[in-house]
Structures are given as C-alpha cells and as structure tokens.
Design an enzyme around this catalytic site. Structure first.
Site, PDB file in Angstrom:
ATOM      1  N   GLU A   1       0.855  -1.186   0.000  1.00  9.57           N
ATOM      2  CA  GLU A   1       0.000   0.000   0.000  1.00  9.57           C
ATOM      3  C   GLU A   1       0.885   1.228   0.000  1.00  9.57           C
ATOM      4  O   GLU A   1       1.857   1.312   0.764  1.00  9.57           O
ATOM      5  CB  GLU A   1      -0.906  -0.004   1.237  1.00  9.57           C
ATOM      6  CG  GLU A   1      -1.782   1.231   1.376  1.00  9.57           C
ATOM      7  CD  GLU A   1      -2.681   1.158   2.617  1.00  9.57           C
ATOM      8  OE1 GLU A   1      -3.106   0.031   2.972  1.00  9.57           O
ATOM      9  OE2 GLU A   1      -2.940   2.206   3.231  1.00  9.57           O
TER      10      GLU A   1
ATOM     11  N   GLU B   1      -2.681  11.429   3.311  1.00  4.13           N
ATOM     12  CA  GLU B   1      -3.738  11.259   4.304  1.00  4.13           C
ATOM     13  C   GLU B   1      -3.710  12.465   5.225  1.00  4.13           C
ATOM     14  O   GLU B   1      -2.644  12.985   5.566  1.00  4.13           O
ATOM     15  CB  GLU B   1      -3.531  10.003   5.136  1.00  4.13           C
ATOM     16  CG  GLU B   1      -3.669   8.714   4.359  1.00  4.13           C
ATOM     17  CD  GLU B   1      -3.519   7.503   5.270  1.00  4.13           C
ATOM     18  OE1 GLU B   1      -4.549   6.983   5.713  1.00  4.13           O
ATOM     19  OE2 GLU B   1      -2.371   7.111   5.541  1.00  4.13           O
TER      20      GLU B   1
END
Length: 410
Positions: free
Chosen positions: A160, A165
């Site tokens: 990932e 974020e």
C-alpha cells in the site's frame, strides 16, 4: 490508509473478485522497460451532479469495521458527483436516508470511495492529485494505492502506498506512508509534511504526489519533496512496490486514527478533487533536460562510447541532448544510460554515458521539485562548482535545492 486498514470482509471479497476477474481477461498493465508514455488523467469535466467516468473509476460501497470508521460508502452520485466546474466533490454527510447498516448499527454518516481496480493500474511514474481537503474533527481524506495482486496475496502483502492522508485534528499536516509485510497499520513507514505558519490544508487546493521508480518512492506536496523511501528503509523486510498498483481516493468519517466527529464538527464536509494524473516520461525520440543558465545536459562530443563525459552545454537539439526518462528508472541518450562513474555514491562522483546494465548507479528519479536523484547515493545531479560554462562536468552531490541541481525535462 494508515491504522489497521483492511476493508470489511465483504468489501475485500468483492474487490478481490474484481481483481481476479480482470486479471483473467487481460494482463495487468505492468509496463516493459521500453514502453512509451503511459498516462492516466481525469479532470472531472461534466455536468453538475454527473457521475465519474465509469471507464476510469468504480465506486465501492459498504462500511469498514476494521478501522472502526463510522461512514457508509454509497453508490452512484449520492456522495460523489461532479460540480460542473471541473471538480469531483466527495461529500460526507451526517445522514442516512436509505437506512444503511454499519458494524455498530444504523449508520450515522454517508460518504464515498472510488478506485481504478480492473480499469487502470500504474507501475512507476509521477502520480498526483490536486485536492482541497475537508476540515473538522473526525475527517479522514486519503489518496492512495494498493497492489493489483490484492486478490491473490491479500493485504498487507499486496503493498500500500499512501500518497496523502489527513486527519482532522491536524489541519496543517498530511502524511505519506508505505505498508507491506511486517510494516503495516501503525507500523507503516512514512513521514509528515506541514504547511508553514499554521496554514490549513482545507483553505485551498494542494498537489499531492509521489515519484515512483524501481526501488524508490519520493513524496512531495506542491513540488516540495519531504521524504524518499527505498528498500534500505525496511530493515530487511520485503519491498513490494515494484509491480502494478491501482488508485483509490476516499473520505472516511471517524476511525481509530482520526477519532470520531464531535460537537465541533460541521457537516457536510467535502473532499474536492481538481485532477488526478499518472504520467511517465518515456519518449521514442527523447527530450532536452535543461538546467543552470538554461543550458542542456549533453554527452561530450556526441560520443556513444562507454565513459563519455556528461556535461552542461548550450542547447542545440542534437541527439547528444535528447534524453529518454524511462519508467524503469533509467535516463538514456544515444542508446546508452546516464551512469554514476564507478558506482560511486560520494559527493563529487562524476556521471557518464555507459551501456545500460540495470545497476543502481543508473537509476534516477525526476521529482516534482525538479531534482534528478540517484536513490542509491541519495544525491542529486549537480553542475560542478555551480559553473554554467559550456563543458562543465556533471556529478552527483548532496541535494541542496540550489539552481545547479534544478532540471526541467522537456
């Protein structure tokens, strides 16, 4: 997305089925070393209230028990729609008119999550999105990627890459992280980037990007590089990022990391996406690389012999100045590769032309900040002595941000 971040089992099974089916229909888009330009682009043009291009994106539905998020991801345009001005708006609302059920009971919030699984994958290149994030306690927007073999190997072995974020209680900060076997969830490897003077990301659009090459990922915000990761950062654990990945963007509400909304959180909140693109610079004819004083990276004497010096010189459009920046991490001219002499990693190691070997001294990253970086040395392509005279030899040197280390490709 950081935290323990698996999809709820039903969602993971559905997504895995899509990935397995797409793999059976056509091979994943793992690009060969001699591939031409590979580009994914969405500028979200369309009428007010329209949906995303279904040839590029699929919309996930459901909740997420593993992160203890509070939202239900809805289908269609209920929470992901075009604004008619070239933006995709992902909206989180405190409502549930369709009586969706979540892991904790009747869902309190709705939102949206989109991905390109089964439609587009990338392997290396410049991956970016220009976005304006929401604000408020409990908000958790993200732009990220998962390995296209998720359906076969599961998470975190799929890998990932979290490009951006943000959690609402940190309005001035975003995070970039990698996750893989033995380094996932709160043990992911990453760094944070903060705006100066307390500015909030929600106040305007910002460009979040990675420059991704074999054995290297570099993160930037608005062209400002803030971290670079290579296998050397993993302490012997597996680097699982030299393969195709698909894109994801979503707006979560609540969860272990951001915490739940509270009385200060205003709804609705929006993640506004101006564009998403994936580009590589492969070109069959090559292009100029311009640097100090507007001069070009040049092979001395247009010689294709091994060891030919690479220098700065007036731009003249000849083959000695036409470089192909490849998705395999190489920079090529005259049929050979830009090479750090003697596999050197020290400041002042010169660069030359040499037969392409696949070695780490021939791998480069062209970043959004216009650096050309050799990841093995973690050093920048540099004009020796900041001297713009014709014939000045190029070398690698500790990255300083100086004009003698800034390059424009094309």
């Amino acid at each position: 997305m950081t935290a323990p971040r698996l999809l709820r089992s039903c969602l993971l099974a559905a997504l895995s089925a899509v990935l397995i089916a797409s793999a059976a229909v056509a091979p994943a888009r793992a690009e060969p070393a001699d591939a031409r330009a590979v580009t994914f682009s969405d500028t979200f043009d369309g009428p007010v209230g329209g949906g995303v291009d279904s040839s590029k994106w699929q919309i996930e539905t459901g909740d997420n028990v593993n992160n203890h998020e509070r939202q239900f991801y809805t289908p269609g345009t209920d929470n992901a729609a075009l604004d008619g001005q070239g933006h995709l708006v992902i909206t989180a609302r405190r409502e549930n008119p369709n009586n969706y059920q979540c892991w904790y009971g009747r869902c309190e919030y709705t939102s949206a999550r989109l991905n390109t699984a089964g439609k587009f994958t990338a392997q290396y290149g410049h991956v970016e999105a220009r976005m304006k994030v929401p604000r408020g306690q409990g908000m958790w927007p993200a732009f990220w990627m998962l390995g296209n073999d998720l359906g076969q190997v599961g998470w975190p072995d799929s890998g990932e890459i979290d490009i951006m974020e943000n959690v609402g209680y940190e309005p001035s900060t975003v995070h970039g992280t990698i996750h893989g076997p033995g380094y996932f969830g709160s043990g992911g490897i990453g760094a944070a980037y903060s705006l100066p003077n307390g500015q909030a990301f929600a106040d305007g659009y910002h460009t979040f990007a990675v420059d991704w090459a074999p054995d290297s990922i570099t993160w930037s915000v608005d062209g400002n590089v803030y971290q670079r990761r290579t296998p050397a950062d993993l302490g012997g654990r597996a680097w699982v990022f030299n393969k195709p990945f698909f894109l994801i963007m979503n707006l979560a509400v609540g969860g272990y990391w951001p915490g739940d909304p509270d009385g200060s959180t205003v709804f609705p909140q929006q993640l506004v996406v101006d564009h998403v693109s994936v580009t590589t610079s492969d070109s069959p004819t090559g292009t100029a690389i311009r640097g100090l004083a507007g001069k070009c990276v040049d092979v001395a004497g247009a010689s294709s012999a091994n060891g030919a010096p690479v220098q700065l010189y007036d731009c003249n459009g000849t083959g000695a100045q036409r470089w192909t920046v490849g998705s395999d991490g190489t920079i090529r001219a005259l049929g050979k590769c830009l090479d750090v002499t003697g596999n050197g990693t020290a400041d002042g190691s010169t660069v030359q032309l040499w037969d392409c070997t696949g070695g780490p001294n021939q791998r480069w990253i062209v970043t959004g900040a216009r650096d050309i970086v050799n990841p093995q040395a973690d050093k920048c392509l540099d004009v020796t002595g900041n001297n713009s005279a014709n014939g000045t030899r190029l070398q690698i040197w500790t990255c300083s941000g100086g004009a003698n280390q800034k390059w424009t490709v094309g």
